[in-house]
Design a protein around this motif. Structure first.
Motif, PDB file in Angstrom:
ATOM      1  N   LYS A   1       0.799  -1.230   0.000  1.00 37.41           N
ATOM      2  CA  LYS A   1       0.000   0.000   0.000  1.00 37.41           C
ATOM      3  C   LYS A   1       0.833   1.282   0.000  1.00 37.41           C
ATOM      4  O   LYS A   1       0.341   2.344   0.376  1.00 37.41           O
ATOM      5  CB  LYS A   1      -0.982   0.017   1.169  1.00 37.41           C
ATOM      6  CG  LYS A   1      -1.936  -1.160   1.141  1.00 37.41           C
ATOM      7  CD  LYS A   1      -3.089  -0.949   2.064  1.00 37.41           C
ATOM      8  CE  LYS A   1      -4.020  -2.164   1.998  1.00 37.41           C
ATOM      9  NZ  LYS A   1      -5.233  -1.977   2.705  1.00 37.41           N
ATOM     10  N   THR A   2       2.094   1.164  -0.376  1.00 37.17           N
ATOM     11  CA  THR A   2       2.931   2.369  -0.469  1.00 37.17           C
ATOM     12  C   THR A   2       2.350   3.312  -1.515  1.00 37.17           C
ATOM     13  O   THR A   2       2.357   4.534  -1.336  1.00 37.17           O
ATOM     14  CB  THR A   2       4.377   1.972  -0.834  1.00 37.17           C
ATOM     15  OG1 THR A   2       4.851   1.098   0.172  1.00 37.17           O
ATOM     16  CG2 THR A   2       5.299   3.172  -0.919  1.00 37.17           C
TER      17      THR A   2
ATOM     18  N   GLU B   1      -0.761   3.748  -2.278  1.00 35.22           N
ATOM     19  CA  GLU B   1      -1.920   4.444  -1.699  1.00 35.22           C
ATOM     20  C   GLU B   1      -1.471   5.602  -0.821  1.00 35.22           C
ATOM     21  O   GLU B   1      -1.966   6.726  -0.944  1.00 35.22           O
ATOM     22  CB  GLU B   1      -2.722   3.474  -0.823  1.00 35.22           C
ATOM     23  CG  GLU B   1      -3.706   2.629  -1.564  1.00 35.22           C
ATOM     24  CD  GLU B   1      -4.661   1.917  -0.602  1.00 35.22           C
ATOM     25  OE1 GLU B   1      -4.813   2.351   0.537  1.00 35.22           O
ATOM     26  OE2 GLU B   1      -5.225   0.895  -1.013  1.00 35.22           O
ATOM     27  N   LEU B   2      -0.506   5.295   0.062  1.00 34.79           N
ATOM     28  CA  LEU B   2      -0.049   6.314   1.013  1.00 34.79           C
ATOM     29  C   LEU B   2       0.485   7.548   0.295  1.00 34.79           C
ATOM     30  O   LEU B   2       0.133   8.681   0.607  1.00 34.79           O
ATOM     31  CB  LEU B   2       1.097   5.767   1.868  1.00 34.79           C
ATOM     32  CG  LEU B   2       0.780   4.972   3.111  1.00 34.79           C
ATOM     33  CD1 LEU B   2       2.048   4.757   3.920  1.00 34.79           C
ATOM     34  CD2 LEU B   2      -0.232   5.689   3.973  1.00 34.79           C
ATOM     35  N   TYR B   3       1.367   7.305  -0.677  1.00 34.33           N
ATOM     36  CA  TYR B   3       2.030   8.432  -1.311  1.00 34.33           C
ATOM     37  C   TYR B   3       1.143   9.126  -2.340  1.00 34.33           C
ATOM     38  O   TYR B   3       1.329  10.304  -2.606  1.00 34.33           O
ATOM     39  CB  TYR B   3       3.387   7.998  -1.892  1.00 34.33           C
ATOM     40  CG  TYR B   3       4.374   7.801  -0.770  1.00 34.33           C
ATOM     41  CD1 TYR B   3       5.097   8.873  -0.264  1.00 34.33           C
ATOM     42  CD2 TYR B   3       4.527   6.573  -0.157  1.00 34.33           C
ATOM     43  CE1 TYR B   3       5.959   8.721   0.801  1.00 34.33           C
ATOM     44  CE2 TYR B   3       5.381   6.397   0.912  1.00 34.33           C
ATOM     45  CZ  TYR B   3       6.104   7.475   1.388  1.00 34.33           C
ATOM     46  OH  TYR B   3       6.950   7.324   2.450  1.00 34.33           O
TER      47      TYR B   3
ATOM     48  N   ALA C   1      -2.083   9.611  -1.798  1.00 35.41           N
ATOM     49  CA  ALA C   1      -2.876  10.514  -0.952  1.00 35.41           C
ATOM     50  C   ALA C   1      -2.045  11.710  -0.524  1.00 35.41           C
ATOM     51  O   ALA C   1      -2.522  12.848  -0.527  1.00 35.41           O
ATOM     52  CB  ALA C   1      -3.385   9.760   0.273  1.00 35.41           C
ATOM     53  N   ALA C   2      -0.774  11.451  -0.172  1.00 35.34           N
ATOM     54  CA  ALA C   2       0.074  12.544   0.330  1.00 35.34           C
ATOM     55  C   ALA C   2       0.405  13.544  -0.774  1.00 35.34           C
ATOM     56  O   ALA C   2       0.308  14.752  -0.585  1.00 35.34           O
ATOM     57  CB  ALA C   2       1.350  11.968   0.922  1.00 35.34           C
TER      58      ALA C   2
ATOM     59  N   LEU D   1       4.190  12.970   3.194  1.00 35.47           N
ATOM     60  CA  LEU D   1       3.395  12.057   4.011  1.00 35.47           C
ATOM     61  C   LEU D   1       3.211  12.601   5.428  1.00 35.47           C
ATOM     62  O   LEU D   1       2.108  12.584   5.980  1.00 35.47           O
ATOM     63  CB  LEU D   1       4.081  10.682   4.042  1.00 35.47           C
ATOM     64  CG  LEU D   1       3.408   9.612   4.872  1.00 35.47           C
ATOM     65  CD1 LEU D   1       2.030   9.302   4.362  1.00 35.47           C
ATOM     66  CD2 LEU D   1       4.246   8.348   4.897  1.00 35.47           C
TER      67      LEU D   1
ATOM     68  N   ALA E   1       0.831  15.391   5.350  1.00 35.36           N
ATOM     69  CA  ALA E   1      -0.503  14.959   4.921  1.00 35.36           C
ATOM     70  C   ALA E   1      -1.299  14.330   6.061  1.00 35.36           C
ATOM     71  O   ALA E   1      -2.499  14.544   6.173  1.00 35.36           O
ATOM     72  CB  ALA E   1      -0.392  13.974   3.762  1.00 35.36           C
ATOM     73  N   VAL E   2      -0.620  13.545   6.926  1.00 31.81           N
ATOM     74  CA  VAL E   2      -1.361  12.861   7.996  1.00 31.81           C
ATOM     75  C   VAL E   2      -1.906  13.842   9.036  1.00 31.81           C
ATOM     76  O   VAL E   2      -2.731  13.481   9.864  1.00 31.81           O
ATOM     77  CB  VAL E   2      -0.508  11.775   8.708  1.00 31.81           C
ATOM     78  CG1 VAL E   2      -0.196  10.646   7.771  1.00 31.81           C
ATOM     79  CG2 VAL E   2       0.769  12.351   9.291  1.00 31.81           C
TER      80      VAL E   2
ATOM     81  N   THR F   1      -9.128  14.707   5.618  1.00 34.32           N
ATOM     82  CA  THR F   1      -8.109  13.682   5.417  1.00 34.32           C
ATOM     83  C   THR F   1      -7.871  13.438   3.931  1.00 34.32           C
ATOM     84  O   THR F   1      -8.825  13.205   3.184  1.00 34.32           O
ATOM     85  CB  THR F   1      -8.585  12.364   6.064  1.00 34.32           C
ATOM     86  OG1 THR F   1      -9.079  12.669   7.354  1.00 34.32           O
ATOM     87  CG2 THR F   1      -7.469  11.371   6.172  1.00 34.32           C
ATOM     88  N   PRO F   2      -6.623  13.515   3.496  1.00 36.67           N
ATOM     89  CA  PRO F   2      -6.347  13.245   2.076  1.00 36.67           C
ATOM     90  C   PRO F   2      -6.768  11.828   1.677  1.00 36.67           C
ATOM     91  O   PRO F   2      -6.731  10.914   2.502  1.00 36.67           O
ATOM     92  CB  PRO F   2      -4.830  13.395   1.986  1.00 36.67           C
ATOM     93  CG  PRO F   2      -4.448  14.198   3.177  1.00 36.67           C
ATOM     94  CD  PRO F   2      -5.417  13.849   4.240  1.00 36.67           C
TER      95      PRO F   2
ATOM     96  N   ARG G   1      -6.135   2.201  -5.221  1.00 40.73           N
ATOM     97  CA  ARG G   1      -6.498   1.350  -4.089  1.00 40.73           C
ATOM     98  C   ARG G   1      -5.921  -0.040  -4.304  1.00 40.73           C
ATOM     99  O   ARG G   1      -6.009  -0.589  -5.402  1.00 40.73           O
ATOM    100  CB  ARG G   1      -8.020   1.234  -3.967  1.00 40.73           C
ATOM    101  CG  ARG G   1      -8.743   2.548  -3.740  1.00 40.73           C
ATOM    102  CD  ARG G   1      -8.542   3.045  -2.317  1.00 40.73           C
ATOM    103  NE  ARG G   1      -8.931   4.434  -2.166  1.00 40.73           N
ATOM    104  CZ  ARG G   1     -10.154   4.865  -1.859  1.00 40.73           C
ATOM    105  NH1 ARG G   1     -11.124   4.011  -1.708  1.00 40.73           N
ATOM    106  NH2 ARG G   1     -10.399   6.133  -1.709  1.00 40.73           N
TER     107      ARG G   1
END
Lengths: 489, 177
Positions: free
Chosen positions: B15-16, B18-20, B22-23, B32, B35-36, B41-42, B47
């Motif tokens: 899920k890297t 997904e994380l990046y 969103a960030a 990141l 973003a958190v 929430t981003p 997915r």
């Protein structure tokens, strides 16, 4: 290649880096680039640190995926548990080798800060029993985030107490001369490099063997560690971040890998055909000196001829009494402690060489340790010729050595901050936390894995604030200007 | 036209991406750690679905006969003529979610906080999509549709070898079992 200046600020290191690239060698910067981005869940503390093997459980910081681990642990608990696990490792690293069950000791001068910290942590005293208590908390999640953070702070205090018992703070009046720089490589024909921290017995035997068999031809050089033995400090060619470059220079005839040596160093020795041996094998000494002699005429890389004059000298403080005197006599009203390890997210040497002169210019008295301290020596900031030289602390204890001296000289209140340029081991993190617990203002240039939980971050800051301390860490690698602002404002 | 391909044998489901995504694409901070801390929430535009054995990163396919474009009531979903990508014009989107219901892959997501539909635009204004750049296993790859013929040549060769290897005579059906 265009970005070579963002890797290290030292022109000689840049030259070595260029030559390493021309030869196709892969160094720490390449590994760092290849690792980007590093595990996002771990970077923000949302990868579960409990080793239950029912996971790995991770919490989605953006709320779409899991918001709890399999056991029901929430993001606050997960982040706090990671902090506790890191601090526990740091405390374990600091256990005195000779007396693993010994209790921590405290300078009487910490009489104000220590009771305040203990009161806020709900304890009468801190003992080695904190270790099994923390281990039990990390067995299964059962404690609240607040409880785990409090336990991490107790362990941090224990780490300081254990490190305060180190040999260097037991009142010996010692100042050790230290030479740092690439020029050392040109001073003798045979250079034996040391990485990590070999035992004093091994070093003693090695130095005797080198003296006997190589006499004026050879020398033993540290590749980035403060290594002291019987009143001398081994000359250091470079900081730990530059050790790979020095191996590439072709001027190291053989290498001793002490405890704490990175695997990449021994791997690079194999690639470059440099004989290396472990310091855990005392029998290797004779063999090592023989091999160094044999390798004398093998020029690995022609063309690297550093000027012998590229060496800076400084006195390293290895006893708190010396530091105490200097704090008492020092005219500067503001004290800054700046130290820690090299970190690849900043150009090597950038923070020490940018921030230190600026702090000195603003009237601060600066004390350094670790790689940062070596950079200060290397750039002549600690030279006795300077009007106000930077003070350099011996390795191992670093700021803990300064803590006792500051407390004894009554100058704790003048400390404007203790800043870490980089953190390489859990012990550094535990010490940084411990200093904040004792009411000091601590900062670090690299982000801590706490950004996944605002509540855990706030809990930590609130607890530290109650003890009159603080721990600043940025959500990005801090820039030199930010660090300067942090000290000044 | 370029599309994002997934090497199924390389995707570990970390899920890297997904994380990046969103960030970088959903936040103002663009990192990141920043973003958190943001609100709202981003949200990621990619997915990771599937299970431990078969994880797969799912993006908008930018179908050439895109049902979402036909379904969009306000004309917010359009095909960009230059890149051929299906994009959302956020100022036209009324958050009716019709497109999310029509997408055969389920890769258009409602974002009620910002009152828009969210979908992958393949980071059209960047050199490479963020997800492709950050994938630690290089499971995501940007490939040109024109190159499909060449990319899948080895599959044809493998299948033909298998069939010929059977040494059967007469009429053959391409039964891959």
């Amino acid at each position: 290649m265009e970005s070579i200046q963002v890797k290290t600020v030292d022109p000689i290191s840049q030259e070595l880096l260029r030559s390493a690239y021309q030869r196709g060698l892969k160094l720490s910067w390449d590994r760092f680039e290849k690792l980007q981005p590093q595990d996002g869940f771990l970077r923000i503390g949302l990868s579960c640190p409990y080793g239950c093997l029912q996971g790995p459980c991770r919490i989605d910081p953006f709320g779409r995926g899991p918001d709890r681990g399999l056991c029901g642990l929430d993001r606050e608990g997960m982040t706090a548990a990671l902090l506790l696990r890191l601090t526990l490792s740091g405390a374990l690293e600091a256990i005195p080798e000779d007396k693993p069950t010994s209790e921590p000791s405290w300078a009487p001068s910490l009489k104000e800060a220590l009771p305040r910290a203990l009161k806020n942590l709900g304890e009468d005293r801190i003992s080695s029993a904190e270790v099994p208590k923390a281990a039990a908390l990390l067995n299964r999640p059962m404690e609240s985030a607040e409880g785990m953070i409090a336990q991490a702070l107790r362990l941090a205090l224990l780490t300081i107490g254990w490190l305060s018992k180190g040999p260097a703070s037991q009142g010996r009046k010692k100042q050790l001369p230290l030479r740092v720089g690439y020029g050392l490589l040109a001073q003798k024909e045979i250079n034996i490099g040391i990485c990590g921290r070999p035992s004093p017995e091994f070093l003693k035997a090695l130095l005797a063997e080198v003296d006997k068999n190589l006499s004026a031809m050879g020398q033993v050089l540290s590749l980035g560690e403060f290594i002291s033995l019987e009143g001398i400090c081994l000359p250091s060619v470079c900081t730990s971040g530059e050790a790979e470059l020095v191996l590439n220079s072709g001027r190291i005839n053989c290498l001793i890998a002490g405890p704490g040596t990175d695997p990449s160093i021994t791997e690079l020795c194999r690639t470059l055909n440099i004989f290396s041996a472990s310091s855990l094998d005392p029998k290797s000494i004779r063999d090592l000196v023989k091999k160094a002699k044999e390798a004398q005429n093998i020029s690995i890389q022609a063309g690297f001829n550093p000027q012998p004059s590229l060496v800076e000298e400084a006195e390293v403080i290895a006893a708190s009494s010396i530091l105490e005197e200097s704090f008492k006599k020092g005219p500067a009203k503001k004290l800054a402690l700046l130290g820690g390890a090299d970190h690849p997210c900043h150009p090597l040497g950038w923070i020490p060489t940018e921030v230190t002169p600026a702090l000195l210019g603003k009237g601060f008295s600066v004390t350094g340790w670790g790689d940062c301290g070596l950079w200060m020596v290397k750039k002549g900031l600690a030279s006795a010729k300077n009007k106000r030289p930077v003070q350099i602390l011996a390795g191992g204890q670093g700021p803990v050595l300064a803590l006792k001296a500051l407390a004894d000289s009554g100058r704790l209140k003048d400390v404007k901050g203790i800043f870490y340029t980089g953190i390489k081991s859990c012990q550094d993190l535990a010490v940084a936390l411990g200093l904040a617990v004792l009411g000091l203002r601590v900062g670090m240039a690299v982000p801590l894995p706490l950004w996944g939980s605002e509540k855990a971050r706030n809990l930590l800051q609130e607890k530290l604030a109650a003890m009159a301390g603080s721990l600043t860490h940025f959500d990005h690698p801090a820039q030199a200007e930010e660090i300067l602002d942090w000290f000044i404002k | 036209m370029k599309v994002i391909g997934v090497h199924l044998d390389r995707c570990t489901g970390c899920k890297t991406c997904e994380l990046y995504c969103a960030a970088e694409r959903g936040s103002d901070g663009k990192t990141l750690l920043k973003a958190v801390q943001e609100s709202p929430t981003p949200k990621p535009r990619v997915r990771v679905e599937g299970n431990n054995q078969l994880p797969i990163a799912m993006h908008c396919r930018h179908c050439l006969n895109a049902p979402c474009i036909d379904a969009c009531l306000t004309g917010a979903l359009t095909r960009e003529p230059k890149s051929n990508l299906v994009v959302v014009q956020e100022d036209r989107c009324i958050a009716c979610w019709t497109c999310t219901m029509f997408c055969p892959y389920g890769v258009i997501y409602p974002w009620p906080d910002r009152k828009i539909a969210l979908k992958c635009d393949r980071c059209a204004f960047m050199d490479n999509p963020v997800c492709v750049e950050v994938c630690p296993c290089k499971a995501l790859e940007l490939v040109d549709v024109e190159e499909f013929d060449k990319i899948f040549e080895h599959r044809r060769q493998e299948v033909s070898k298998r069939i010929v290897g059977k040494k059967a005579g007469g009429l053959l059906l391409l039964d891959l079992k």
